[in-house]
Design an enzyme around this catalytic site. Sequence first.
Site, PDB file in Angstrom:
ATOM      1  N   LYS A   1      -2.644   7.497  -4.548  1.00 13.15           N
ATOM      2  CA  LYS A   1      -2.654   7.587  -3.081  1.00 13.15           C
ATOM      3  C   LYS A   1      -1.707   6.540  -2.494  1.00 13.15           C
ATOM      4  CE  LYS A   1      -6.734   4.616  -2.868  1.00 13.15           C
ATOM      5  NZ  LYS A   1      -8.205   4.617  -2.807  1.00 13.15           N
TER       6      LYS A   1
ATOM      7  N   TYR B   1      11.315 -21.414  11.956  1.00  9.17           N
ATOM      8  CA  TYR B   1      10.652 -21.305  13.254  1.00  9.17           C
ATOM      9  C   TYR B   1       9.418 -22.203  13.318  1.00  9.17           C
ATOM     10  CZ  TYR B   1      13.435 -17.155  14.357  1.00  9.17           C
ATOM     11  OH  TYR B   1      14.455 -16.292  14.630  1.00  9.17           O
TER      12      TYR B   1
HETATM   13  C1  LIG Z   1      -8.602   4.219  -4.116  1.00  8.21           C
HETATM   14  C2  LIG Z   1      -9.726   4.804  -4.863  1.00  8.21           C
HETATM   15  C3  LIG Z   1      -9.897   4.518  -6.221  1.00  8.21           C
HETATM   16  C4  LIG Z   1      -9.046   3.513  -6.958  1.00  8.21           C
HETATM   17  O1  LIG Z   1      -9.491   2.227  -6.657  1.00  8.21           O
HETATM   18  P1  LIG Z   1      -8.866   0.929  -7.343  1.00  8.21           P
HETATM   19  O2  LIG Z   1      -9.682  -0.185  -6.827  1.00  8.21           O
HETATM   20  O3  LIG Z   1      -7.451   0.861  -6.882  1.00  8.21           O
HETATM   21  O4  LIG Z   1      -8.963   1.144  -8.798  1.00  8.21           O
HETATM   22  C5  LIG Z   1     -10.913   5.170  -6.900  1.00  8.21           C
HETATM   23  N1  LIG Z   1     -11.728   6.058  -6.268  1.00  8.21           N
HETATM   24  C6  LIG Z   1     -11.591   6.337  -4.962  1.00  8.21           C
HETATM   25  C7  LIG Z   1     -12.523   7.305  -4.324  1.00  8.21           C
HETATM   26  C8  LIG Z   1     -10.600   5.731  -4.215  1.00  8.21           C
HETATM   27  O5  LIG Z   1     -10.475   6.017  -2.913  1.00  8.21           O
END
Ligand SMILES: *Cc1c(COP(=O)(O)O)cnc(C)c1O
Length: 365
Positions: A35, A256
């Site tokens: 994702k 800055y």
């Molecule tokens: C993002 C996600 C994962 C992966 O999580 P990590 O902490 O990056 O391993 C697994 N299951 C779901 C439902 C997620 O949304």
Amino acid sequence: MPRPIQATIHTAALRHNLEAARQAAPDAQVWAVVKANAYGHGIERVFEGLRGADGFALLDLSEAERVRALGWRGPILLLEGVFEARDLELCSRLHLWHTVHCDEQIDMLALHKTHEPHRVFLKMNSGMNRLGFAPQRYRSAWTRLNALPQVDEISLITHFSDADGDKGIAEQVARFEEATRDLPGERSLSNSAATLRHAQEASVKADWIRPGIALYGSSPDFPAHSAADWGLQPAMSLHANIIALQQLQVGDSVGYGSSFVADRPMRIGVVACGYADGYPRICPTGTPVLVDGVRSRTLGRVSMDMLAVDLSDLPEAGMGSRVTLWGRAANGAVLSIDEVAQSAGTVGYELMCALSQRVPVVNED
Ligand SMILES: *Cc1c(COP(=O)(O)O)cnc(C)c1O
């Protein structure tokens, strides 16, 4: 010449980290979670390194299309399911498996016209309180889904809120177990943290694990464990060059707000990386960097296009020296993204996802 900044995606590290996840749960199949454009790495750029996974899990239909366009014919899972009824048409066309987490999604499925029934993952809210059916409503949702001609196999899925911390997962596992005991179907429970910390526990054994962050070489439970503790390698390096040098006298300030003031004469380098590249502006003086593979620190405020680093103890460093903001330097030294994230008061996830569009990205083995 383009600005001397570049992100490198390490295919061999992705392959290595995928193998590490497999070894943590040797009996499970692996969803490689890609994702958010593969946590900022780029779906197309990680595909080669992660194609040994059993499936790809993501949120956006457009990302699912991109995975199919790469020639992937295996499973793809939509972790949040569909957002509106017509998304189901694409699920049918691209053979996407999808999560079902609410009544509205069951309603949409019931009205969907499809030749082939869909594989769905029925989500339980076992305590996270984001998505899913409460344990006491889970069975009726399952029964309703099971009666639909649009539905083929039903798998069972839940997500942990505290797999990385002291609270742990026991309560959520118990709720899930209790409510699913006599339901058929494959099970998927563990993200990276649960996979690395708990997958050996009998109650957590499941058919599918869902590692994300571990694949990208960041520790899900830093600082309790570092990526190196888990045997993970950085899948992304961010490098930029020193484009200017300054000699500071006692009392001179940097950047800055003059937030850093020299208390001795020192040489500093100005690096072609700033917050517009995705490097957090909030990182204070002292945030670690590697200069030609040797550890040093940032000085003063991060600006949009530049930041300053301390060269006091690095007489060899100069114009054109390569600075590793995170990842692996040419000499093999590693600066974990988790350390930089800690300086910024956040987690590696956020930094890698925020790599900016303007940073050129290349692949390397
Ligand atoms: C993002 C996600 C994962 C992966 O999580 P990590 O902490 O990056 O391993 C697994 N299951 C779901 C439902 C997620 O949304």
